[in-house]
Design a protein around this motif. Structure first.
Motif, PDB file in Angstrom:
ATOM      1  N   ALA A 179      65.582  30.072  46.342  1.00  0.00           N
ATOM      2  CA  ALA A 179      65.952  28.690  45.918  1.00  0.00           C
ATOM      3  C   ALA A 179      67.243  29.113  45.062  1.00  0.00           C
ATOM      4  O   ALA A 179      67.179  29.830  44.158  1.00  0.00           O
ATOM      5  CB  ALA A 179      65.086  28.210  45.065  1.00  0.00           C
ATOM      6  N   ALA A 180      68.355  28.452  45.310  1.00  0.00           N
ATOM      7  CA  ALA A 180      69.792  28.677  44.673  1.00  0.00           C
ATOM      8  C   ALA A 180      69.381  28.414  43.092  1.00  0.00           C
ATOM      9  O   ALA A 180      68.553  27.426  42.693  1.00  0.00           O
ATOM     10  CB  ALA A 180      70.610  27.742  45.222  1.00  0.00           C
ATOM     11  N   PRO A 181      70.199  28.981  42.108  1.00  0.00           N
ATOM     12  CA  PRO A 181      70.295  28.711  40.886  1.00  0.00           C
ATOM     13  C   PRO A 181      70.837  27.300  40.688  1.00  0.00           C
ATOM     14  O   PRO A 181      71.328  26.753  41.735  1.00  0.00           O
ATOM     15  CB  PRO A 181      71.396  29.877  40.399  1.00  0.00           C
ATOM     16  CG  PRO A 181      71.393  30.855  41.190  1.00  0.00           C
ATOM     17  CD  PRO A 181      71.022  30.100  42.679  1.00  0.00           C
ATOM     18  N   ALA A 182      70.674  26.850  39.461  1.00  0.00           N
ATOM     19  CA  ALA A 182      71.125  25.376  39.388  1.00  0.00           C
ATOM     20  C   ALA A 182      71.638  25.345  37.893  1.00  0.00           C
ATOM     21  O   ALA A 182      71.586  26.091  37.090  1.00  0.00           O
ATOM     22  CB  ALA A 182      69.932  24.257  39.373  1.00  0.00           C
ATOM     23  N   VAL A 183      72.311  24.509  37.619  1.00  0.00           N
ATOM     24  CA  VAL A 183      73.176  24.019  36.008  1.00  0.00           C
ATOM     25  C   VAL A 183      72.390  22.913  35.813  1.00  0.00           C
ATOM     26  O   VAL A 183      72.477  21.914  36.440  1.00  0.00           O
ATOM     27  CB  VAL A 183      74.578  23.996  36.143  1.00  0.00           C
ATOM     28  CG1 VAL A 183      75.253  23.603  34.983  1.00  0.00           C
ATOM     29  CG2 VAL A 183      75.209  25.438  36.728  1.00  0.00           C
ATOM     30  N   THR A 184      71.950  22.884  34.616  1.00  0.00           N
ATOM     31  CA  THR A 184      71.326  21.634  33.777  1.00  0.00           C
ATOM     32  C   THR A 184      72.332  21.553  32.565  1.00  0.00           C
ATOM     33  O   THR A 184      72.615  22.206  31.849  1.00  0.00           O
ATOM     34  CB  THR A 184      69.822  21.828  33.684  1.00  0.00           C
ATOM     35  OG1 THR A 184      69.570  22.961  32.560  1.00  0.00           O
ATOM     36  CG2 THR A 184      68.924  22.057  34.714  1.00  0.00           C
ATOM     37  N   GLY A 185      72.280  20.303  31.995  1.00  0.00           N
ATOM     38  CA  GLY A 185      72.984  19.866  30.868  1.00  0.00           C
ATOM     39  C   GLY A 185      73.864  18.731  30.953  1.00  0.00           C
ATOM     40  O   GLY A 185      74.293  18.457  32.292  1.00  0.00           O
ATOM     41  N   SER A 186      74.278  18.378  29.918  1.00  0.00           N
ATOM     42  CA  SER A 186      75.404  17.516  29.946  1.00  0.00           C
ATOM     43  C   SER A 186      76.824  17.764  30.311  1.00  0.00           C
ATOM     44  O   SER A 186      77.237  18.922  29.632  1.00  0.00           O
ATOM     45  CB  SER A 186      75.422  16.480  28.697  1.00  0.00           C
ATOM     46  OG  SER A 186      76.443  15.511  28.751  1.00  0.00           O
ATOM     47  N   THR A 187      77.538  17.232  30.982  1.00  0.00           N
ATOM     48  CA  THR A 187      78.800  17.861  31.215  1.00  0.00           C
ATOM     49  C   THR A 187      79.885  16.941  30.524  1.00  0.00           C
ATOM     50  O   THR A 187      80.885  16.200  30.994  1.00  0.00           O
ATOM     51  CB  THR A 187      79.326  17.629  32.917  1.00  0.00           C
ATOM     52  OG1 THR A 187      79.122  16.220  33.349  1.00  0.00           O
ATOM     53  CG2 THR A 187      78.519  18.500  33.654  1.00  0.00           C
ATOM     54  N   VAL A 188      79.920  17.226  29.318  1.00  0.00           N
ATOM     55  CA  VAL A 188      80.769  16.425  28.211  1.00  0.00           C
ATOM     56  C   VAL A 188      81.422  17.484  27.391  1.00  0.00           C
ATOM     57  O   VAL A 188      80.445  18.440  26.940  1.00  0.00           O
ATOM     58  CB  VAL A 188      79.968  15.445  27.271  1.00  0.00           C
ATOM     59  CG1 VAL A 188      80.852  15.022  26.604  1.00  0.00           C
ATOM     60  CG2 VAL A 188      79.341  14.368  28.418  1.00  0.00           C
ATOM     61  N   ASP A 189      82.709  17.646  27.130  1.00  0.00           N
ATOM     62  CA  ASP A 189      83.167  18.418  26.123  1.00  0.00           C
ATOM     63  C   ASP A 189      82.412  18.734  24.863  1.00  0.00           C
ATOM     64  O   ASP A 189      82.000  17.717  24.461  1.00  0.00           O
ATOM     65  CB  ASP A 189      84.706  18.015  25.713  1.00  0.00           C
ATOM     66  CG  ASP A 189      85.453  19.096  24.835  1.00  0.00           C
ATOM     67  OD1 ASP A 189      84.578  20.279  24.663  1.00  0.00           O
ATOM     68  OD2 ASP A 189      86.268  18.755  24.041  1.00  0.00           O
ATOM     69  N   GLY A 190      81.955  19.882  24.585  1.00  0.00           N
ATOM     70  CA  GLY A 190      81.010  20.274  23.307  1.00  0.00           C
ATOM     71  C   GLY A 190      79.530  20.279  23.857  1.00  0.00           C
ATOM     72  O   GLY A 190      78.920  20.724  22.921  1.00  0.00           O
ATOM     73  N   ALA A 191      79.411  19.762  24.740  1.00  0.00           N
ATOM     74  CA  ALA A 191      77.749  20.034  25.269  1.00  0.00           C
ATOM     75  C   ALA A 191      77.613  21.388  25.665  1.00  0.00           C
ATOM     76  O   ALA A 191      78.465  22.260  26.054  1.00  0.00           O
ATOM     77  CB  ALA A 191      77.643  19.091  26.450  1.00  0.00           C
ATOM     78  N   GLU A 192      76.431  21.649  25.721  1.00  0.00           N
ATOM     79  CA  GLU A 192      75.928  23.126  26.183  1.00  0.00           C
ATOM     80  C   GLU A 192      75.170  22.865  27.661  1.00  0.00           C
ATOM     81  O   GLU A 192      74.291  22.192  27.898  1.00  0.00           O
ATOM     82  CB  GLU A 192      74.666  23.783  25.332  1.00  0.00           C
ATOM     83  CG  GLU A 192      74.304  24.958  25.742  1.00  0.00           C
ATOM     84  CD  GLU A 192      73.369  25.476  24.843  1.00  0.00           C
ATOM     85  OE1 GLU A 192      73.718  26.552  24.041  1.00  0.00           O
ATOM     86  OE2 GLU A 192      72.157  25.274  24.912  1.00  0.00           O
ATOM     87  N   LEU A 193      75.583  23.776  28.714  1.00  0.00           N
ATOM     88  CA  LEU A 193      74.863  23.867  30.030  1.00  0.00           C
ATOM     89  C   LEU A 193      73.908  25.211  29.863  1.00  0.00           C
ATOM     90  O   LEU A 193      74.137  26.025  29.370  1.00  0.00           O
ATOM     91  CB  LEU A 193      75.901  24.123  31.142  1.00  0.00           C
ATOM     92  CG  LEU A 193      76.875  23.067  31.266  1.00  0.00           C
ATOM     93  CD1 LEU A 193      78.239  23.357  32.312  1.00  0.00           C
ATOM     94  CD2 LEU A 193      76.473  21.655  31.539  1.00  0.00           C
TER      95      LEU A 193
END
Length: 100
Positions: free
Chosen positions: A24-38
């Motif tokens: 199963a492919a990797p995924a990215v989680t988190g908010s896509t806003v400047d200053g946020a953490e993925l």
């Protein structure tokens, strides 16, 4: 009885661990806003034993193409900054299997 005798083959080569296979492919989680953490979800892998992972975050154009590595972004987490505004982000996860 007449007895018995045994003979042995030569030993095999060293038995190596199963090479890693991504299920199963990797995924990215988190908010896509400047200053946020993925955060990277490593996905699902099959191999012999536990696998360590290497991460490389990449900055891509708005359509998800033309991706280039973000210098120094090799941890499982990425804090977004002004350089990422207008881009899309992906993470490349590599499983590292030792030869045994």
């Amino acid at each position: 009885t007449a007895g018995n005798a045994s003979a042995h083959s030569a030993p095999t080569a060293v038995i190596l661990p199963m090479p890693p296979v991504n299920l199963a492919a990797p995924a990215v989680t988190g908010s896509t806003v400047d200053g946020a953490e993925l955060a990277a979800d490593d996905g699902l892998w099959r191999s012999t034993g536990a696998l360590p992972y290497a991460h490389q975050w990449q900055s891509c154009d708005a359509s998800g193409g033309a991706c280039i590595p973000i210098v120094g972004a090799t941890s499982p987490r990425l804090v977004l900054g002004p350089a990422e505004v207008g881009a899309t982000i992906r993470v490349s996860v590599t499983s590292i299997s030792s030869p045994g």
